[in-house]
Design an enzyme around this catalytic site. Structure first.
Site, PDB file in Angstrom:
ATOM      1  N   SER A 179       0.895  -1.707  -0.202  1.00 48.73           N
ATOM      2  CA  SER A 179      -0.197  -0.298   0.034  1.00 48.73           C
ATOM      3  C   SER A 179       0.916   1.484  -0.845  1.00 48.73           C
ATOM      4  O   SER A 179       0.411   2.346  -0.567  1.00 48.73           O
ATOM      5  CB  SER A 179      -1.008  -0.364   0.470  1.00 48.73           C
ATOM      6  N   HIS A 207      -5.382  -3.381  -3.264  1.00 47.85           N
ATOM      7  CA  HIS A 207      -5.641  -2.260  -3.836  1.00 47.85           C
ATOM      8  C   HIS A 207      -5.376  -2.889  -5.748  1.00 47.85           C
ATOM      9  O   HIS A 207      -5.237  -2.279  -5.896  1.00 47.85           O
ATOM     10  CB  HIS A 207      -4.127  -1.797  -3.464  1.00 47.85           C
ATOM     11  N   LYS A 243     -11.759   0.178  -1.391  1.00 52.62           N
ATOM     12  CA  LYS A 243     -11.131   1.151  -2.420  1.00 52.62           C
ATOM     13  C   LYS A 243     -11.659   0.785  -3.808  1.00 52.62           C
ATOM     14  O   LYS A 243     -12.619   1.974  -4.332  1.00 52.62           O
ATOM     15  CB  LYS A 243      -9.823   0.467  -2.587  1.00 52.62           C
TER      16      LYS A 243
END
Ligand SMILES: *Cc1c(COP(=O)(O)O)cnc(C)c1O
Length: 392
Positions: A179, A207, A243
């Site tokens: 990250s 992610h 996300k």
């Protein structure tokens, strides 16, 4: 000094070390164009990589979900707080990432710090990349298993640690996309090590989900995993829905009985209220938008290439990253802060990330790109950084 005065001294130390963090109140919905204190900025901060967080189709699905399911779940999932729409979402997620079953959680942090202790305990061993996310580290501490942290991406070191361990149950844990660095773990090699040393492998794709792989199926799908053996039971994967998916929550996916075990034993699943079912209604639309999101991912790739092409990179260098996380290493905390402040003055908002979030001496700007950025906005950022590189 009483305890409160001790706290005040510690807070003053944060100021002295440039480590005090502040929040800014955005007066608009999530997008790169933020409004703070009446002033507009172009923000390079969010994890909303596909620009779905404020998409009207998701907002509408959420509103419809609220009309249909109300606001809250009323109980934990295992008591009476589990809803048909969440069951449907779990099945959709499992199919999307090519696993037998998925289990929905209210947040990624809770997923990670809950499932690690459900897999290993006292006497067992965990092998974790040094740069893993805080939620995996906390899960490791909660588990009471022996923690071995290997240098970032150093699989030779990991192999030595695995070979030297006689723990009855071993668990390898890694972020898929790191990250704060944006690099991708060698997922196939990790799978091979797990196989060879009879270990579980937990991969957190917070992610990568929505961004990498065919139709945004994630970093593992990109690496061709779990492959033909879709039931590859060693491999347990986590994806977040907060996300790229633009909503909230997370899921863990894997082989049927593994997920059943996690449902029975994960304390952060058992002892928390189920997430609002309306979110699942929005997430079903979100998965569709991710699946059809080839144009958004192509634009992201163009933005990533443009940033590297336009930054001078004389003193400050971009880490090699092919993901929307583009860290510019500055080094010194105070310089990183001064750079972020100077950019802010120009209407560009990029967070300075300092220790303890990253190792000492590696303070950085964490430039985060979103499909909603225009190429011209990336040019504007690169031009400002290049100018400041010779001045600060
Ligand atoms: C953001 C993040 C999480 C936590 O997910 P939330 O849904 O925000 O709680 C977990 N792991 C990684 C690698 C993350 O970046």
């Amino acid at each position: 000094m009483n305890r409160l005065e001790h706290l005040r001294v510690a807070l003053a130390a944060l100021d002295r070390d440039h480590l005090r963090r502040i929040r800014r109140d955005n007066q608009r919905p999530c997008s790169p164009r933020v409004l703070i204190g009446g002033k507009e900025y172009v923000a390079f901060c969010s994890n909303d990589y596909l620009s779905l967080a404020a998409d009207p189709r998701l907002a509408e699905a959420l509103a419809e979900g609220a009309r249909r399911w109300g606001a809250g779940a009323g109980a934990s999932h295992l008591v009476s707080g589990h809803y048909a729409v969440q069951h449907e979402l779990e099945r959709r997620l499992a199919t999307f990432v090519g696993r037998e079953r998925a289990l929905l959680f209210p947040a990624g942090f809770m997923t990670n710090c809950g499932i690690v202790p459900a897999l290993v305990g006292r006497g067992d061993a965990i092998f974790a990349d040094r740069l893993n996310h805080a939620s995996l580290i906390d899960g490791m501490l909660l588990s009471r298993a022996k923690a071995h942290r290997y240098p970032h991406l150093d699989l030779a070191a990991l192999e030595r640690l695995l070979a030297a361990s006689d723990a009855p149950t071993k668990l390898i844990v890694s972020d898929a996309v790191f990250s704060m660095d944006g690099d991708v773990a060698p997922l196939r090699a990790l799978t091979a090590l797990a196989e060879r040393f009879d270990a579980w492998l937990l991969i957190d794709d917070a992610h990568g989900f929505g961004v990498l792989g065919p139709q945004g199926r994630g970093a593992l799908a990109e690496a061709g995993l779990p492959g033909a053996a879709a039931e590859n039971w060693r491999l347990i994967q986590v994806g977040t829905l907060s996300k790229a998916a633009g909503v909230a929550g997370a899921f863990v996916a894997g082989a049927d009985d593994v997920i059943e075990w996690l449902m029975q034993k994960t304390r952060t699943y058992i002892f928390t209220t189920g997430s609002p079912p309306a979110l699942a209604q929005a997430l079903l639309v979100s998965i569709e938008l991710i699946e059809e999101g080839e144009a958004r991912r192509a634009h992201l790739a163009a933005l990533i290439a443009r940033l590297a092409a336009r930054l001078a990179q004389e003193r400050w260098r971009l880490l090699p990253s092919r993901t929307p996380i583009q860290p510019l290493i500055v080094g010194d905390n105070a310089v990183a802060l001064a750079l972020a402040a100077a950019l802010m003055d120009e209407g560009l908002w990029v967070p300075a990330i300092r220790p303890p979030t990253v190792p000492p001496g590696s303070a950085r700007l964490r430039i985060s790109l979103s499909a909603a950025h225009a190429l011209e906005e990336v040019d504007r950022l690169a031009e400002a950084i290049n100018r400041l590189e010779s001045r600060l």
